[in-house]
Design a protein around this motif. Structure first.
Motif, short mmCIF file in Angstrom:
data_model
loop_
_atom_site.label_atom_id
_atom_site.label_comp_id
_atom_site.label_asym_id
_atom_site.label_seq_id
_atom_site.Cartn_x
_atom_site.Cartn_y
_atom_site.Cartn_z
N PHE A 46 42.13 12.95 20.00
CA PHE A 46 42.83 12.63 19.07
C PHE A 46 43.15 10.25 19.12
O PHE A 46 44.45 10.08 18.81
CB PHE A 46 44.17 13.21 19.56
CG PHE A 46 44.92 12.92 20.67
CD1 PHE A 46 45.72 12.29 20.82
CD2 PHE A 46 44.41 14.30 21.66
CE1 PHE A 46 46.53 12.33 21.84
CE2 PHE A 46 44.96 14.02 22.43
CZ PHE A 46 46.12 12.93 23.53
N GLU A 90 44.37 21.62 9.86
CA GLU A 90 45.66 22.81 10.04
C GLU A 90 45.52 23.28 10.63
O GLU A 90 44.78 24.98 10.13
CB GLU A 90 46.74 22.95 8.70
CG GLU A 90 47.37 22.06 8.12
CD GLU A 90 48.10 21.19 9.47
OE1 GLU A 90 48.67 21.98 9.92
OE2 GLU A 90 48.87 20.16 8.97
N SER A 91 45.76 23.45 12.13
CA SER A 91 45.21 24.26 13.90
C SER A 91 45.66 25.89 12.96
O SER A 91 45.19 26.85 12.81
CB SER A 91 45.26 23.62 14.11
OG SER A 91 48.13 23.87 14.70
N ARG A 112 45.13 20.17 20.04
CA ARG A 112 46.00 21.90 19.05
C ARG A 112 44.48 23.01 18.37
O ARG A 112 44.73 23.16 18.29
CB ARG A 112 46.79 21.46 17.13
CG ARG A 112 47.69 20.94 18.56
CD ARG A 112 49.07 19.79 16.82
NE ARG A 112 50.05 19.78 16.36
CZ ARG A 112 50.90 18.97 17.17
NH1 ARG A 112 50.04 17.73 16.92
NH2 ARG A 112 51.37 18.47 17.03
N THR A 140 43.09 13.17 11.95
CA THR A 140 43.75 14.20 13.31
C THR A 140 43.10 15.26 13.58
O THR A 140 41.77 16.01 13.03
CB THR A 140 45.08 15.34 13.03
OG1 THR A 140 44.74 15.66 11.44
CG2 THR A 140 45.64 13.79 12.22
N ILE A 141 42.96 16.10 14.04
CA ILE A 141 41.61 16.58 14.89
C ILE A 141 43.38 17.92 15.69
O ILE A 141 44.90 17.71 15.38
CB ILE A 141 41.24 16.70 16.17
CG1 ILE A 141 42.37 16.92 16.98
CG2 ILE A 141 40.29 15.63 16.41
CD1 ILE A 141 42.06 16.30 18.84
N1 LIG Z 1 49.29 19.97 11.53
C1 LIG Z 1 48.40 19.34 12.21
C2 LIG Z 1 48.64 18.83 13.67
C3 LIG Z 1 47.65 17.81 13.57
C4 LIG Z 1 47.53 17.18 14.39
O1 LIG Z 1 48.39 15.74 14.54
N2 LIG Z 1 46.95 16.20 15.68
C5 LIG Z 1 47.12 15.21 16.75
C6 LIG Z 1 46.18 15.46 18.29
S1 LIG Z 1 47.17 17.46 18.95
C7 LIG Z 1 46.17 14.18 16.43
O2 LIG Z 1 45.23 14.44 16.41
N3 LIG Z 1 46.66 13.23 16.43
C8 LIG Z 1 46.36 11.71 16.69
C9 LIG Z 1 47.28 10.94 15.22
O3 LIG Z 1 48.59 10.99 15.00
O4 LIG Z 1 46.80 10.00 14.87
C10 LIG Z 1 47.67 20.37 13.09
O5 LIG Z 1 48.49 21.76 13.42
O6 LIG Z 1 46.62 20.50 12.62
#
Ligand SMILES: N[C@@H](CCC(=O)N[C@@H](CS)C(=O)NCC(=O)O)C(=O)O
Length: 206
Positions: A34, A65-66, A12, A52-53
Motif C-alpha cells: 500500500f 472494495e474488499s 485489507r 488502493t489495495i
Molecule cells: N475501503 C477500501 C479501503 C482500501 C484501503 O484504504 N487500502 C489501504 C491498504 S489496507 C491502501 O491501499 N492504502 C493506500 C493509500 O491509501 O494510499 C477497501 O476496503 O478495500
C-alpha cells in the motif's frame, strides 16, 4: 478460470485471501504494497482507480472494495451465502454495518495506538474510537446470545466480513464481550482464516 488478488496479505487484501481459501478458489496473489509505486501505475489504476489495495481481476472482471469483493466471490461460488432474499439482505446489512459503523472506529483505534509511527499518533482519536466501539460490540454480543453465527447457525460471508474488519478486536480487548470473543476466535480459527493469517506473517504490518 483465473482470479488475481492484488494486495499484500498484511493489508485489507487479507479479507479476500481469507474468502478465497474458505471458498476453495484458486488464485494468484500480486502482493502490491500500500506504500508502493505499483498502485499508482496506470495499469493498476485501470483496475482500481482509487490507487488502493485490494482489488481483484476475475476472468478479466475488475472489482475493488474488499468487502464487496467478498460478496461477489461468495455469491459466485454459491458458498457461505445464505438462501433467500432475506438471507441475502442480512449479508448486506452486516457488511454495510461493518464498513460504516465498525471499520472507522477499529481503524482509528489501531492506527493511533500501534500502526502509525509514534510521532504521528493522535491519542485523542484513539481514545474517542475506543469510547465508541463498545456500543458496536454490544450489538454483536446481543445478537450472538441466541445463535452461533450472525445469520443463524452457519458461518457465512457476513461472519467473515465482520470478523475480518474486527481482526484487531482481540488486541483492543474483548473480555467484556464473551460471546463476541468466542465467535471471533471461532471465525479466525477456521482453516481458511488460518491459511490467510499465515500469509500475513512475513510482512505482518497492517
Ligand atoms: N475501503 C477500501 C479501503 C482500501 C484501503 O484504504 N487500502 C489501504 C491498504 S489496507 C491502501 O491501499 N492504502 C493506500 C493509500 O491509501 O494510499 C477497501 O476496503 O478495500
Amino acid at each position: 478460470m483465473s482470479l488475481i488478488i492484488y494486495g499484500m496479505p498484511a493489508s485489507r487484501a487479507f479479507r479476500n485471501l481469507w474468502a478465497a481459501h474458505e471458498l476453495g478458489l484458486a488464485y494468484v496473489n500480486v502482493p502490491y504494497n500500500f506504500t508502493g509505486p505499483e498502485i499508482k501505475d496506470p495499469a493498476y489504476l485501470a483496475i482500481n482507480p482509487n490507487a488502493t489495495i485490494p482489488a481483484i481481476v476475475d476472468d478479466g472482471f475488475p472489482l475493488w472494495e474488499s468487502l464487496a469483493i467478498n460478496l461477489y466471490l461468495a455469491k459466485k461460488a454459491g458458498k457461505l451465502w445464505p438462501a433467500g432474499l432475506q438471507g441475502e439482505a442480512q449479508v448486506m446489512q452486516w457488511t454495510l454495518w461493518a464498513a460504516t459503523e465498525v471499520e472507522p472506529l477499529i481503524g482509528a483505534w489501531f492506527y493511533h495506538t500501534m500502526f502509525l509511527p509514534p510521532a504521528q499518533r493522535k491519542p485523542e482519536l484513539a481514545a474517542d474510537a475506543a469510547a465508541r466501539l463498545p456500543k458496536r460490540l454490544a450489538v454483536l454480543e446481543l445478537v450472538l446470545a441466541n445463535r452461533d453465527y450472525l445469520i443463524g447457525d452457519e458461518f457465512t460471508i457476513a461472519d467473515l466480513n465482520v470478523a475480518a474488519v474486527l481482526f484487531r478486536a482481540p488486541k483492543f480487548g474483548l473480555d467484556a464481550f464473551a460471546r463476541v470473543k468466542s465467535w471471533h476466535a471461532r471465525c479466525c480459527g477456521r482453516d481458511g482464516a488460518k491459511a490467510a493469517i499465515a500469509l500475513r506473517e512475513p510482512t505482518k504490518a497492517a
